[in-house]
Scaffold this motif. Structure first.
Motif: not given
Length: 327
Positions: A163, A114, A29, A31, A238, A161, A112
């Motif tokens: 992902f 990932s 993970t 940003l 992060v 936010t 984010f």
């Protein structure tokens, strides 16, 4: 592809809750990118390119909301957004952001990235976070990305936010993704910017953001102060990047940002190959002399971009260290 409509649609969708377990953020993970609104797409493009020295790449303009990209060698990017007609087709997330920003420049949404989205989503759902189903794009025949988000009505952090992850060959700013030279040069910037180091969130309660991030699996927060921004709070690692959870510390940029419209993204920090070159570019662009200072990421300079962009842009000298936050 324009991510904001899909992201905002995700934020407005269904939540899922399961029994509580401890969260562990997948090691991949980091940003990924910020959605930055300008007063207009041409104005924000001009500020980013002429005053700050970034290379801006074309995007699209469906529904009266245009986007453009600034991409970096570390795979992160900035997505620039601007309204191009009097009656744009806003999705709920767009409309909410525009209202909070009072139709001015700024950012309230970030992502984010990932490689373990399924694991991360399951972990967050088990902690009773309201998370959406997966969404994919740009089309079902050849999805280049997929994402999930927090329910729009129950965001755990002070800024919105999501992902996201991408297929290996996904490159929306390339006419020919197999052309390696094109891929390389679109990530080279006159100001020497190479990588995203940190995203700065500002709210009235930095500790609340820190607690939520720790619950999500992003622990090891380090207390920090940013005198140049009039802020204090925490640096949260992060992966190779850092999320700064901040609140105003006296008068300054953080207090001014909160007074303009509440919690938002206060700033972005980028590592550059030559800090002197980046500083000279910004000084020419803004016709003023800037002083360097010792920031969270080392020797830094802060571009005076609040009036133009609604957030600050910090450049810092590249350095090698084991953690994305100060020790």
């Amino acid at each position: 592809m324009r991510l904001l409509p899909f992201v905002s649609a995700c934020l407005a969708c269904f939540g899922v809750a399961q029994m509580s377990v401890a969260a562990t953020a997948p090691p991949a993970t980091r940003l990924d990118h910020v959605l930055l609104w300008g007063r207009g797409i041409d104005e924000v493009t001009s500020v980013m390119s002429v005053k700050l020295g970034f290379q801006v790449r074309p995007g699209r303009n469906p529904g009266g909301v245009a986007n453009r990209y600034i991409r970096f060698a570390d795979s992160s990017f900035i997505e620039l957004l601007g309204v191009t007609r009097p009656d744009p087709r806003f999705d709920p997330g767009m409309k909410e952001d525009r209202e909070a920003l009072k139709e001015g420049p700024g950012a309230r949404t970030f992502g984010f990235r990932s490689a373990s989205l399924d694991t991360l989503r399951d972990s967050l759902a088990a902690l009773h976070y309201a998370v959406t189903p997966f969404f994919t794009g740009p089309d079902s025949k050849k999805p280049g990305w997929r994402l999930f988000a927090f329910d729009f009505d129950r965001p755990p952090l002070s800024s919105n936010t999501f992902f996201i992850d991408y297929s290996p060959d996904y490159a929306p700013d390339q006419f020919d993704p197999t052309n390696k030279d094109d891929y390389r040069v679109t990530r080279e910037h006159p100001n020497g910017a190479r990588k995203l180091s940190s995203i700065w969130l500002v709210s009235g309660d930095a500790e609340a953001d820190r607690r939520q991030l720790e619950k999500m699996g992003f622990g090891h927060a380090v207390p920090v102060k940013l005198p140049e921004a009039g802020a204090k709070g925490f640096c949260v690692p992060v992966g190779p990047t850092a999320l700064l959870a901040l609140q105003p510390d006296g008068e300054g940029l953080a207090a001014q940002a909160m007074a303009r419209g509440g919690p938002r993204i206060l700033g972005l920090s980028y590592g550059v190959a030559d800090l002197g070159r980046a500083q000279r570019w910004v000084e020419r662009g803004y016709e003023r002399t800037l002083a360097t200072y010792r920031g969270v990421s080392g020797e830094s300079v802060l571009a005076p971009t609040q009036d133009d962009l609604g957030l600050s842009i910090e450049f810092h000298a590249m350095q090698r260290r084991g953690s994305s936050c100060p020790q």
